[in-house]
Design a protein around this motif. Sequence first.
Motif, PDB file in Angstrom:
ATOM      1  N   ALA A  70     -11.405  11.291   9.027  1.00 51.23           N
ATOM      2  CA  ALA A  70     -10.437  11.198   7.928  1.00 51.23           C
ATOM      3  C   ALA A  70      -9.419  10.139   8.311  1.00 51.23           C
ATOM      4  O   ALA A  70      -9.012  10.040   9.476  1.00 51.23           O
ATOM      5  N   GLU A  71      -9.046   9.325   7.349  1.00 53.50           N
ATOM      6  CA  GLU A  71      -8.045   8.287   7.578  1.00 53.50           C
ATOM      7  C   GLU A  71      -6.939   8.431   6.550  1.00 53.50           C
ATOM      8  O   GLU A  71      -7.208   8.699   5.380  1.00 53.50           O
ATOM      9  N   TYR A  72      -5.704   8.255   7.004  1.00 54.48           N
ATOM     10  CA  TYR A  72      -4.547   8.356   6.129  1.00 54.48           C
ATOM     11  C   TYR A  72      -3.626   7.163   6.357  1.00 54.48           C
ATOM     12  O   TYR A  72      -3.415   6.757   7.500  1.00 54.48           O
ATOM     13  N   ASP A  73      -3.093   6.654   5.293  1.00 57.55           N
ATOM     14  CA  ASP A  73      -2.021   5.672   5.361  1.00 57.55           C
ATOM     15  C   ASP A  73      -0.792   6.389   4.827  1.00 57.55           C
ATOM     16  O   ASP A  73      -0.737   6.745   3.654  1.00 57.55           O
ATOM     17  N   LEU A  74       0.172   6.631   5.712  1.00 61.48           N
ATOM     18  CA  LEU A  74       1.287   7.510   5.383  1.00 61.48           C
ATOM     19  C   LEU A  74       2.633   6.806   5.433  1.00 61.48           C
ATOM     20  O   LEU A  74       2.828   5.882   6.215  1.00 61.48           O
ATOM     21  N   CYS A  75       3.554   7.316   4.604  1.00 59.91           N
ATOM     22  CA  CYS A  75       4.941   6.859   4.703  1.00 59.91           C
ATOM     23  C   CYS A  75       5.575   7.614   5.873  1.00 59.91           C
ATOM     24  O   CYS A  75       5.019   8.585   6.401  1.00 59.91           O
ATOM     25  N   GLU A  76       6.746   7.184   6.267  1.00 61.33           N
ATOM     26  CA  GLU A  76       7.403   7.801   7.422  1.00 61.33           C
ATOM     27  C   GLU A  76       7.732   9.268   7.167  1.00 61.33           C
ATOM     28  O   GLU A  76       7.574  10.113   8.051  1.00 61.33           O
TER      29      GLU A  76
ATOM     30  N   MET B  39       0.848  -1.163   0.000  1.00 59.62           N
ATOM     31  CA  MET B  39       0.000   0.000   0.000  1.00 59.62           C
ATOM     32  C   MET B  39       0.900   1.234   0.000  1.00 59.62           C
ATOM     33  O   MET B  39       1.831   1.322   0.793  1.00 59.62           O
ATOM     34  N   LEU B  40       0.595   2.171  -0.886  1.00 64.07           N
ATOM     35  CA  LEU B  40       1.394   3.388  -0.987  1.00 64.07           C
ATOM     36  C   LEU B  40       0.828   4.483  -0.092  1.00 64.07           C
ATOM     37  O   LEU B  40      -0.361   4.485   0.259  1.00 64.07           O
ATOM     38  N   CYS B  41       1.669   5.436   0.221  1.00 64.03           N
ATOM     39  CA  CYS B  41       1.301   6.578   1.044  1.00 64.03           C
ATOM     40  C   CYS B  41       0.150   7.330   0.380  1.00 64.03           C
ATOM     41  O   CYS B  41       0.195   7.619  -0.820  1.00 64.03           O
ATOM     42  N   SER B  42      -0.883   7.661   1.166  1.00 63.66           N
ATOM     43  CA  SER B  42      -2.039   8.363   0.600  1.00 63.66           C
ATOM     44  C   SER B  42      -1.749   9.846   0.359  1.00 63.66           C
ATOM     45  O   SER B  42      -2.501  10.512  -0.346  1.00 63.66           O
ATOM     46  N   LYS B  43      -0.628  10.364   0.885  1.00 60.01           N
ATOM     47  CA  LYS B  43      -0.292  11.770   0.676  1.00 60.01           C
ATOM     48  C   LYS B  43       0.624  11.946  -0.530  1.00 60.01           C
ATOM     49  O   LYS B  43       0.287  12.662  -1.465  1.00 60.01           O
TER      50      LYS B  43
ATOM     51  N   CYS C 138       6.174  11.504   5.183  1.00 62.08           N
ATOM     52  CA  CYS C 138       4.967  12.336   5.257  1.00 62.08           C
ATOM     53  C   CYS C 138       4.448  12.438   6.696  1.00 62.08           C
ATOM     54  O   CYS C 138       3.958  13.487   7.108  1.00 62.08           O
ATOM     55  N   ALA C 139       4.564  11.358   7.454  1.00 61.68           N
ATOM     56  CA  ALA C 139       4.158  11.389   8.858  1.00 61.68           C
ATOM     57  C   ALA C 139       5.023  12.368   9.634  1.00 61.68           C
ATOM     58  O   ALA C 139       4.518  13.126  10.476  1.00 61.68           O
ATOM     59  N   ASN C 140       6.346  12.383   9.347  1.00 66.34           N
ATOM     60  CA  ASN C 140       7.248  13.339   9.991  1.00 66.34           C
ATOM     61  C   ASN C 140       6.889  14.763   9.590  1.00 66.34           C
ATOM     62  O   ASN C 140       6.893  15.675  10.415  1.00 66.34           O
ATOM     63  N   GLN C 141       6.590  14.943   8.305  1.00 64.29           N
ATOM     64  CA  GLN C 141       6.236  16.260   7.791  1.00 64.29           C
ATOM     65  C   GLN C 141       4.971  16.789   8.465  1.00 64.29           C
ATOM     66  O   GLN C 141       4.860  17.970   8.750  1.00 64.29           O
ATOM     67  N   MET C 142       4.035  15.900   8.725  1.00 61.90           N
ATOM     68  CA  MET C 142       2.793  16.295   9.394  1.00 61.90           C
ATOM     69  C   MET C 142       2.937  16.280  10.916  1.00 61.90           C
ATOM     70  O   MET C 142       1.957  16.488  11.624  1.00 61.90           O
ATOM     71  N   LYS C 143       4.142  16.010  11.379  1.00 60.10           N
ATOM     72  CA  LYS C 143       4.456  15.949  12.812  1.00 60.10           C
ATOM     73  C   LYS C 143       3.564  14.949  13.556  1.00 60.10           C
ATOM     74  O   LYS C 143       3.088  15.190  14.650  1.00 60.10           O
ATOM     75  N   LEU C 144       3.372  13.779  12.921  1.00 53.89           N
ATOM     76  CA  LEU C 144       2.530  12.742  13.511  1.00 53.89           C
ATOM     77  C   LEU C 144       3.338  11.701  14.263  1.00 53.89           C
ATOM     78  O   LEU C 144       2.769  10.906  14.991  1.00 53.89           O
ATOM     79  N   THR C 145       4.637  11.693  14.090  1.00 53.37           N
ATOM     80  CA  THR C 145       5.432  10.642  14.707  1.00 53.37           C
ATOM     81  C   THR C 145       5.500  10.758  16.213  1.00 53.37           C
ATOM     82  O   THR C 145       5.785   9.796  16.891  1.00 53.37           O
ATOM     83  N   GLU C 146       5.214  11.937  16.757  1.00 55.33           N
ATOM     84  CA  GLU C 146       5.240  12.081  18.206  1.00 55.33           C
ATOM     85  C   GLU C 146       3.995  11.512  18.870  1.00 55.33           C
ATOM     86  O   GLU C 146       3.959  11.280  20.056  1.00 55.33           O
ATOM     87  N   PHE C 147       2.938  11.280  18.077  1.00 57.13           N
ATOM     88  CA  PHE C 147       1.721  10.687  18.619  1.00 57.13           C
ATOM     89  C   PHE C 147       1.814   9.184  18.543  1.00 57.13           C
ATOM     90  O   PHE C 147       2.552   8.624  17.768  1.00 57.13           O
ATOM     91  N   SER C 148       1.009   8.533  19.340  1.00 55.24           N
ATOM     92  CA  SER C 148       1.060   7.076  19.356  1.00 55.24           C
ATOM     93  C   SER C 148      -0.033   6.510  18.459  1.00 55.24           C
ATOM     94  O   SER C 148      -1.093   6.152  18.921  1.00 55.24           O
ATOM     95  N   GLY C 149       0.229   6.486  17.162  1.00 50.77           N
ATOM     96  CA  GLY C 149      -0.657   5.804  16.230  1.00 50.77           C
ATOM     97  C   GLY C 149      -0.239   4.352  16.220  1.00 50.77           C
ATOM     98  O   GLY C 149       0.535   3.908  17.059  1.00 50.77           O
ATOM     99  N   PHE C 150      -0.726   3.604  15.278  1.00 49.16           N
ATOM    100  CA  PHE C 150      -0.230   2.239  15.187  1.00 49.16           C
ATOM    101  C   PHE C 150       0.349   2.025  13.814  1.00 49.16           C
ATOM    102  O   PHE C 150      -0.053   2.648  12.843  1.00 49.16           O
ATOM    103  N   SER C 151       1.311   1.173  13.757  1.00 53.64           N
ATOM    104  CA  SER C 151       2.046   0.935  12.532  1.00 53.64           C
ATOM    105  C   SER C 151       1.332  -0.089  11.667  1.00 53.64           C
ATOM    106  O   SER C 151       0.692  -0.997  12.164  1.00 53.64           O
ATOM    107  N   LEU C 152       1.452   0.091  10.360  1.00 50.00           N
ATOM    108  CA  LEU C 152       0.923  -0.898   9.428  1.00 50.00           C
ATOM    109  C   LEU C 152       1.911  -2.028   9.202  1.00 50.00           C
ATOM    110  O   LEU C 152       1.585  -3.019   8.580  1.00 50.00           O
ATOM    111  N   ASP C 153       3.130  -1.869   9.662  1.00 44.37           N
ATOM    112  CA  ASP C 153       4.176  -2.840   9.415  1.00 44.37           C
ATOM    113  C   ASP C 153       4.123  -3.930  10.479  1.00 44.37           C
ATOM    114  O   ASP C 153       4.451  -3.700  11.632  1.00 44.37           O
TER     115      ASP C 153
END
Length: 156
Positions: A24-30, A1-5, A32-47
């Motif tokens: 809204a749901e997004y599947d993001l690459c690392e 699955m490719l990054c939705s951004k 784009c997640a860093n760019q959106m400053k999402l890595t500091e939140f505790s989402g869950f990984s698709l990997d």
Amino acid sequence: MLCSKCGKHPATIHYQENINGKKAEYDLCEACANQMKLTEFSGFSLDPLWMTPKLFREETDACPFCGLTLREFSKGAKFGCAECYNAFSRHVPSLLKRIHGHTKHTGKIPKRAGKALRTENKIEELKTEMNRAVLEQNFELAAHLRDQIKELEGKQ
């Protein structure tokens, strides 16, 4: 699955937001997640590497027809096309064993459609008993079981 951004890199982060009732749901690459400053939140990984065996961590195997990689297959456990059965045939038994505990179907069998399968299972069961009887040198029982096997094989 490719990054939705960006649509370029594999998505490894799943992000959901709910703003004023709008989901809204997004599947993001690392990146784009860093760019959106999402890595500091505790989402869950698709990997799912924490739960996949080492052989599924290889990215080199891919279906020559649809391009589905072994990693993508192990994430969704769905084939991309009919050719995937051949491309991943050596990995399927270990995946089934990991998921179900064994590679042979042992679930319920429909009464109407499963007569042949029940007969086949009974023959296998009788063969196992016959081999045990031979090892124990109980040849009368082994001969009786052999006759039952022949009778069932004749009905197939």
